[in-house]
Design an enzyme around this catalytic site. Sequence first.
Site, PDB file in Angstrom:
ATOM      1  N   ARG A 159     130.334 -30.302 -73.726  1.00  0.00           N
ATOM      2  CA  ARG A 159     129.774 -29.019 -73.289  1.00  0.00           C
ATOM      3  C   ARG A 159     130.796 -28.181 -72.532  1.00  0.00           C
ATOM      4  O   ARG A 159     130.588 -26.990 -72.324  1.00  0.00           O
ATOM      5  CB  ARG A 159     128.537 -29.242 -72.405  1.00  0.00           C
ATOM      6  CG  ARG A 159     127.372 -29.845 -73.150  1.00  0.00           C
ATOM      7  CD  ARG A 159     126.206 -30.080 -72.230  1.00  0.00           C
ATOM      8  NE  ARG A 159     125.370 -28.906 -72.124  1.00  0.00           N
ATOM      9  CZ  ARG A 159     124.550 -28.660 -71.101  1.00  0.00           C
ATOM     10  NH1 ARG A 159     124.519 -29.488 -70.075  1.00  0.00           N
ATOM     11  NH2 ARG A 159     123.785 -27.610 -71.074  1.00  0.00           N
TER      12      ARG A 159
ATOM     13  N   VAL B 210     121.758 -23.881 -78.638  1.00  0.00           N
ATOM     14  CA  VAL B 210     122.164 -25.258 -78.902  1.00  0.00           C
ATOM     15  C   VAL B 210     122.811 -25.909 -77.682  1.00  0.00           C
ATOM     16  O   VAL B 210     123.199 -25.237 -76.737  1.00  0.00           O
ATOM     17  CB  VAL B 210     123.113 -25.341 -80.115  1.00  0.00           C
ATOM     18  CG1 VAL B 210     122.444 -24.800 -81.356  1.00  0.00           C
ATOM     19  CG2 VAL B 210     124.407 -24.581 -79.842  1.00  0.00           C
ATOM     20  N   GLU B 211     122.919 -27.229 -77.726  1.00  0.00           N
ATOM     21  CA  GLU B 211     123.443 -28.055 -76.630  1.00  0.00           C
ATOM     22  C   GLU B 211     122.678 -27.806 -75.333  1.00  0.00           C
ATOM     23  O   GLU B 211     123.237 -27.811 -74.239  1.00  0.00           O
ATOM     24  CB  GLU B 211     124.944 -27.820 -76.423  1.00  0.00           C
ATOM     25  CG  GLU B 211     125.803 -28.400 -77.540  1.00  0.00           C
ATOM     26  CD  GLU B 211     127.282 -28.371 -77.218  1.00  0.00           C
ATOM     27  OE1 GLU B 211     127.647 -28.054 -76.081  1.00  0.00           O
ATOM     28  OE2 GLU B 211     128.071 -28.681 -78.123  1.00  0.00           O
ATOM     29  N   GLY B 212     121.384 -27.570 -75.459  1.00  0.00           N
ATOM     30  CA  GLY B 212     120.546 -27.313 -74.302  1.00  0.00           C
ATOM     31  C   GLY B 212     120.258 -25.833 -74.166  1.00  0.00           C
ATOM     32  O   GLY B 212     121.177 -25.028 -74.013  1.00  0.00           O
TER      33      GLY B 212
ATOM     34  N   LEU C  11     131.144 -24.788 -77.172  1.00  0.00           N
ATOM     35  CA  LEU C  11     130.549 -23.452 -77.033  1.00  0.00           C
ATOM     36  C   LEU C  11     131.277 -22.577 -76.011  1.00  0.00           C
ATOM     37  O   LEU C  11     131.425 -21.378 -76.237  1.00  0.00           O
ATOM     38  CB  LEU C  11     129.071 -23.583 -76.702  1.00  0.00           C
ATOM     39  CG  LEU C  11     128.236 -24.123 -77.869  1.00  0.00           C
ATOM     40  CD1 LEU C  11     126.829 -24.439 -77.416  1.00  0.00           C
ATOM     41  CD2 LEU C  11     128.220 -23.146 -79.028  1.00  0.00           C
TER      42      LEU C  11
END
Length: 846
Positions: free
Chosen positions: A382, A504-506, A386
Amino acid sequence: MTALISVAIVLVAFLAVAYVRAPLWFSSLLVLLGTAFAVLARGASPVWLGVVVVVLAVLNLKPLRRALITNPLFGVFKKITPPMSQTEQEAVDAGTVWWDRDLFSGKPDYARLHNFPAPQLTAEEQAFIDGPTEQLCKMLDDWKITHETKDLEQHVWQFIKDQGFLGMIIKKEYGGKEFSNYAHARVVTKIATRSGSAAVTVMVPNSLGPGELLQHYGTEQQKNYYLPRLAKGVEIPCFALTSPEAGSDAGGIPDYGVVTRGSYTDPRTGERHENVLGIRVSWEKRYITLGPIATILGLAFKLYDPDGLLGGKKDIGITCALIPTEHEGVEIGRRHYPATSVFQNGPNWGNNVFIPMEWVIGGKDYVGQGWRMLVECLSVGRCISLPAMSVASGKLAAFTTGAYARIRNQFGLAIGKFEGVDEAIARIGGYAYQMDAAQRLALTGLDIGEKPSVLSGILKYHNTERMRKVLNDAMDVHAGKAVCIGPNNYLAHGYQAIPVAITVEGANILTRSMIIFGQGAIRCHPYVLTEMRSAMNNDGAAFDSAVIGHIGFTVSNAVRALVMGLTGAAFVGSPKSGKTAVYYKQVTRMSSAFAFAADMGMASLGGSLKFKEKLSARLGDALSNLYIATAVLKKYHDDGMPEEDLPLLQWSVQTALYDCQMALDGFLSNHPSPLLGWLMRRLVFPLGMSLRAPADYVGTKVAKLLMEPTATRDRLVEYMYRSTDESDPIGVLDHALKAVIATEGLEHKLRKAQRDGKNVGLTAMDRLDDAVAKGLISKEEHAAVTRARQLKRQVIMVDDFDGNLENPDLGVTTRVILGHSAPAAPVAPKPSTPEAVLAEVPGAPV
């Protein structure tokens, strides 16, 4: 009067020791001496000395303190502290704390900050960016990928595999590149400035997934077989975590496996295996990037052992396995269509699929360890994927918008010189600088061995949100050119794909409101985690030490916030002199204010703060902006503190500090206890909120830096793919910008001559020829102006299509209007009034 003087003496002593955060015994001694002086020298009542002696004895004699203070507190604390689930415990234990702990302390150690190494590429990494990455970018046609092939072309896929893009994080002993995290991020950034779909394709195998998990937890057999194949692109990996019923709540996934014995045929070898210990798995996943074409499926599911075949508990927990997608029962191939991006993404599922125990990542010893494995790896990924794509959007928006705003004219003036536009350009430049700085500092942590879980949440949320802001502003400045999509629109695809990065990714909403402060308060605070664990372990002695330290910590931050608020932090030390010194001082001030507010929030709201998501989000915003401010200062320092970059630094730090102040203001204004909120405000902002957003002139300086080919602009957009081809929609910008700047004086001269009646002609070309004929300009100047206008027209033109919105023709044939030629295709007749025609000609009167 004597009593007042005595109280003042004791008060000053107390404030002094609290401000410097002296140990309890030293603070007690100083207060005792101050009280004794007040009694003996100033004639104060001896009662005061007796009271102080009793209080200090209770505080310093541990048995007495525990009996009278901390044991009763411990009983209350155990009742109000909510139990921590296994998944919460594993999330808290995952990763590390790093610079974020300093910011939570109220006393950031700037010497430590500047001693962190500046991120650098090795010669091999630089060569990869300058070579294969540059080549890959040249091969990419984002319009074709997005609107025609709906995938990367086969030769591009093969190039990615052959050049090792899928194995950047894999160790060299397995055939990978073993690049630093910094290099990995820069490769993704460069590709993302050319094509988001290609960047995601390269990014995912190097982020959270089979490669990362295998390197950390795989068995030797798994590593030796899979890692070389992943590094060379023989295997295409994906990782399936998200289920229809469990997105951000990954711990609630319904997919399950049951330990049993069974038989299977290994699709890799064709061998049949009978009656082996394994797992029968059922799952349904979605949003799985590379899922439709993956050859290896990383799968997360809950594992149960009802028959006790593993000899332990029956509810084992989240487990990760690696399954060949050719295995019987695995269903893949269908695709999602995420916004306008066309990277391979889709669902997969299976029902009662039997897999051997050896396919569990790490083997039988790692069953039930999946959640811990995932959150530990997520803290790395993370920080990279992104955030790197967000940095790419910032660089692309800064480069293109600055150039376009100088090239495009309205009312005879470059649009970037209008204050409303320069305000938007300043935001683009400032946020791009913030995003790059924030990621650079986090990557430094990763490359020295940290896994900063809290910072990864800050980066994921704040970089993607800033990406949204810079692209919004870039779209506004480009206006119609950015609205009409086509091969020459370099902003639309990024703008349309914003929801992907936000989701995405939370999901960003949950990351901001539940994770950043929720995790940061536990992990980064010097005492909270110890207190919570003491309650779980019923350890009163550990609680006693922690809570006394915590009380002193809170009091110290309250005093520091008050003193610095009253003095404007004027007497606070700074590691740097000159124009940046004030920023270090204000960060220190706001760090103490934040730490005090956070402590009071936790103390007054207890476990309910977890559910006060708006308050938690504001505290998270304050912490995040402190991090961003210090990251910007670090970047400026690492870049050699170039004077010409100062406007970017000023805008970025002032904005971050102002945003931190406003977040604290929101927390105090909305605290459930108005009285407590008011009291905290008197300590945090004793003279009101004094920090201001950047002044207009600072923003104008930033905008000017982006509207010229400056060294500052080049540093800001470093690692962006910059084509030099004039036929490329981005490549032409630099050529046009330089040509327009070079001929601005001539254009001004021509406009003045036209106003004075010395230069006549119906069209812009007629007037240009007339200027040469009358000797107003030379033939060389005529050629320079003509070229500048042609390049300008190429920049500002908008794609057009045939009547079915197919076959974009701009750049294929030539349209001639009023003597001005430009790449275009035949189009339907347009209104032929002089006003309508002249409106399309640069420099023509309207």
